[in-house]
Design an enzyme around this catalytic site. Structure first.
Site, PDB file in Angstrom:
ATOM      1  N   ASN A  25       0.884  -1.294  -0.047  1.00  0.00           N
ATOM      2  CA  ASN A  25      -0.279  -0.124   0.062  1.00  0.00           C
ATOM      3  C   ASN A  25       1.047   1.239  -0.153  1.00  0.00           C
ATOM      4  O   ASN A  25       1.643   1.005   0.859  1.00  0.00           O
ATOM      5  CB  ASN A  25      -0.619   0.164   0.932  1.00  0.00           C
ATOM      6  CG  ASN A  25      -2.003   1.263   1.452  1.00  0.00           C
ATOM      7  OD1 ASN A  25      -2.476   1.005   0.515  1.00  0.00           O
ATOM      8  ND2 ASN A  25      -1.524   2.262   2.315  1.00  0.00           N
ATOM      9  N   GLU A  53      -7.733   5.346   0.227  1.00  0.00           N
ATOM     10  CA  GLU A  53      -7.275   6.555   1.486  1.00  0.00           C
ATOM     11  C   GLU A  53      -8.243   6.893   0.906  1.00  0.00           C
ATOM     12  O   GLU A  53      -7.399   8.505   0.935  1.00  0.00           O
ATOM     13  CB  GLU A  53      -5.942   6.221   2.113  1.00  0.00           C
ATOM     14  CG  GLU A  53      -5.682   4.874   2.325  1.00  0.00           C
ATOM     15  CD  GLU A  53      -4.354   4.395   3.254  1.00  0.00           C
ATOM     16  OE1 GLU A  53      -3.888   6.580   4.023  1.00  0.00           O
ATOM     17  OE2 GLU A  53      -4.065   4.352   4.307  1.00  0.00           O
ATOM     18  N   ASP A  57      -9.294  10.003  -0.281  1.00  0.00           N
ATOM     19  CA  ASP A  57      -9.830  11.707  -0.045  1.00  0.00           C
ATOM     20  C   ASP A  57      -9.134  12.523  -1.227  1.00  0.00           C
ATOM     21  O   ASP A  57      -8.370  12.785  -1.777  1.00  0.00           O
ATOM     22  CB  ASP A  57      -9.336  11.953   1.353  1.00  0.00           C
ATOM     23  CG  ASP A  57      -8.261  11.886   1.791  1.00  0.00           C
ATOM     24  OD1 ASP A  57      -7.092  12.063   1.322  1.00  0.00           O
ATOM     25  OD2 ASP A  57      -7.984  12.288   3.271  1.00  0.00           O
TER      26      ASP A  57
HETATM   27  O1  9MR Z   1      -5.760   9.321   9.600  1.00  0.00           O
HETATM   28  C1  9MR Z   1      -4.526   8.904  10.440  1.00  0.00           C
HETATM   29  C2  9MR Z   1      -3.984   9.915  11.160  1.00  0.00           C
HETATM   30  O2  9MR Z   1      -5.206   9.706  12.688  1.00  0.00           O
HETATM   31  C3  9MR Z   1      -2.682   9.701  11.951  1.00  0.00           C
HETATM   32  O3  9MR Z   1      -2.605  10.077  13.163  1.00  0.00           O
HETATM   33  C4  9MR Z   1      -1.834   9.272  10.985  1.00  0.00           C
HETATM   34  C5  9MR Z   1      -0.467   9.464  11.149  1.00  0.00           C
HETATM   35  O4  9MR Z   1       0.296   8.120  10.072  1.00  0.00           O
HETATM   36  O5  9MR Z   1      -2.159   8.523   9.827  1.00  0.00           O
HETATM   37  C6  9MR Z   1      -3.462   8.786   9.441  1.00  0.00           C
HETATM   38  O6  9MR Z   1      -3.430   7.769   8.466  1.00  0.00           O
HETATM   39  C7  9MR Z   1      -2.505   7.257   7.361  1.00  0.00           C
HETATM   40  C8  9MR Z   1      -2.271   6.277   7.317  1.00  0.00           C
HETATM   41  O7  9MR Z   1      -1.843   5.586   8.229  1.00  0.00           O
HETATM   42  C9  9MR Z   1      -1.282   5.822   5.662  1.00  0.00           C
HETATM   43  N1  9MR Z   1      -1.115   6.948   4.850  1.00  0.00           N
HETATM   44  C10 9MR Z   1      -1.566   8.338   5.070  1.00  0.00           C
HETATM   45  C11 9MR Z   1      -2.519   8.512   6.056  1.00  0.00           C
HETATM   46  C12 9MR Z   1      -3.324   9.526   6.175  1.00  0.00           C
HETATM   47  O8  9MR Z   1      -1.882  10.222   7.189  1.00  0.00           O
END
Ligand code: 9MR
Length: 456
Positions: A203, A269, A271
């Site tokens: 991913n 993911e 958006d």
């Molecule tokens: O949405 C997630 C956020 O709540 C966390 O703080 C963050 C920490 O790294 O991760 C975000 O999710 C990420 C995902 O795990 C991997 N790809 C990028 C996403 C957005 O940052």
């Protein structure tokens, strides 16, 4: 009868009308059966529509209301990451991840696990490790967590974000990368050994544009893995879009090119920052791109309401902060319902139910199919007879040419011909007259699967 020019052209007109009206009937049938939720509409082409879920929002009734109504797949937003599942070395913590899995199951949704190995969100103890100690700690983490969730997930993001941004086309520097270039395949092999029936995905983000070096670098790795038998089943495209990282015009080419390597592709993911009709048009393009690629199994948005987003100021999601559907929602739904529009793949959905002639002992199994040109999703319903059962075995005979490519909610042996399916730990017990379901995806045609069921 002598045909005058007039009657010939009238006859032609009539037959044209018949064709046109047959076409219209077809269209009507399509729209009459079109789903009214993202999940139902995606299911019409055998796909899912998912969202990231935060365990601490499962007590928010607006949030849960939309989740349960619209979505058929769930990705824990943070709850299965390394810092959440192994906060201290050798001490595992699954409470929040389990909570999400249990909610999803209760609603008949599936779960994408996210993520087993990543340079980010590592617990302090792991951040401080290196070399062979880190390599074994990482592999132990993969093994333990994949074993805990064995048979319960649709897919795992085994490795997340391992490639560098920019034009170099190389790996991202990280403590994991410094343990040796083979750390990614080692993680995939460990995951397969621990949980053989869950799809294993790589991913990443910024891999949407076919012309980018990062996309090509991931593509080369997947091609290499496939050629050497490293167990990889799917590639996730995070697809976080905004003005700096726009939806590329060649997005569909990227998805179909990866799929052509023999892996599934998923939008994991999604958006898109923006608002109104501009945002709506971009969502439509992304959904259409997935619909046009047979091996694009589904789309997950990274949160439900704009206020749930990791970048809420960019209002990148399908529901506003109050939970109202945005224009982007409608365009995504319409794109799902139009079945891919001008696609290169004809997607037809048919449902066949096979009722076994012999109910077997204690249970019956029926199969319903969502089929498209190259494959199908089979949903198998196991129903207990007049007594409760504590375990079941379903035998499914697949028609020639059909092959199981992935499965959920059951253990199975055999991928072609006669296949056997047994319950997993949480769905063996079925009350008298009650049912449970498992499913699988297959290539080829699933039409004519026969089933029998036995129970104890
Ligand atoms: O949405 C997630 C956020 O709540 C966390 O703080 C963050 C920490 O790294 O991760 C975000 O999710 C990420 C995902 O795990 C991997 N790809 C990028 C996403 C957005 O940052």
């Amino acid at each position: 009868m002598k045909l005058t020019t007039r009657s010939v052209s009238r006859a032609l007109l009539v037959s044209t009308l018949v064709v046109a009206s047959a076409g219209a009937t077809l269209l009507l049938a399509t729209s009459a059966s079109a789903g009214t939720t993202l999940g139902a509409s995606a299911a019409e082409s055998g796909r899912y529509f998912g969202t990231a879920v935060a365990a601490n929002k499962l007590s928010d009734s607006t949030y849960v209301g939309i989740l349960n109504r619209e979505f058929t797949m769930v990705t824990p937003e943070n709850e299965m990451k390394i810092d959440a599942t192994e906060p201290n070395q050798g001490q595992f913590s699954y409470g929040n991840g389990d909570r999400i899995v249990s909610h999803a199951k209760g609603q008949g949704m599936r779960v994408r696990g996210h993520t087993l190995a990543w340079h980010s969100q590592q617990p302090g103890w792991m951040q401080n490790m290196s070399g062979s100690a880190l390599r074994s700690a990482m592999l132990n983490h993969v093994t333990q967590v994949a074993t805990h969730y064995k048979g319960q997930l649709y897919a795992w993001d085994v490795v997340n974000e391992a490639f560098a941004d920019g034009g170099g086309g190389g790996r991202r520097d990280s403590n994991l990368q410094r343990t040796g270039n083979d750390w990614i395949e080692a993680a995939f092999r460990a995951a397969r050994a621990a949980d053989p029936d869950t799809k294993l995905c790589y991913n990443d983000y910024n891999t949407d544009d076919w012309g980018q070096a990062k996309t090509q670098a991931v593509y080369s790795m997947v091609r290499d893995f496939k050629s050497r038998g490293v167990p990889i089943d799917c590639v996730g495209f995070q697809s976080h879009f905004n003005n700096n990282s726009p939806v590329p015009s060649n997005y569909q080419t990227t998805l179909s090119s990866f799929a052509a390597l023999g892996v599934d592709v998923q939008i994991t993911e999604l958006d898109i920052e923006g608002s109104g009709s501009t945002q709506a048009a971009l969502y439509q393009r992304v959904v259409q791109a997935c619909m046009a690629v047979a091996r694009c199994n589904g789309i997950t948005v990274w949160g439900i309401r704009d206020s749930d987003s990791w970048r809420s100021s960019g209002t990148p999601l399908l529901f506003d902060g109050s939970g109202n559907k945005k224009a982007a929602y409608t365009s995504a739904l319409n794109a799902l319902n139009s079945g891919g529009g001008t696609t290169t793949t004809t997607t037809t959905t048919t449902t066949t139910t096979t009722t076994p002639p012999n109910p077997g002992s204690g249970c019956t199994a029926s199969v319903s199919l969502d089929s498209w040109a190259e494959g199908f999703v089979a949903t198998v319903r196991v129903t207990a007879g007049s007594s409760a059962i504590s375990s079941w075995t379903v035998t499914l005979t697949l028609p020639s040419g059909a092959t199981v490519t992935s499965a959920w909610n059951a253990n199975h042996s055999g991928n072609t011909g006669t296949t056997q399916w047994t319950n997993v730990s949480y769905n063996g017990q079925v009350g008298a007259g009650q049912s449970t379901q498992f499913g699988f995806q297959g290539s080829g045609s699933g039409s004519g699967i026969t089933s029998s069921c036995s129970a104890s």
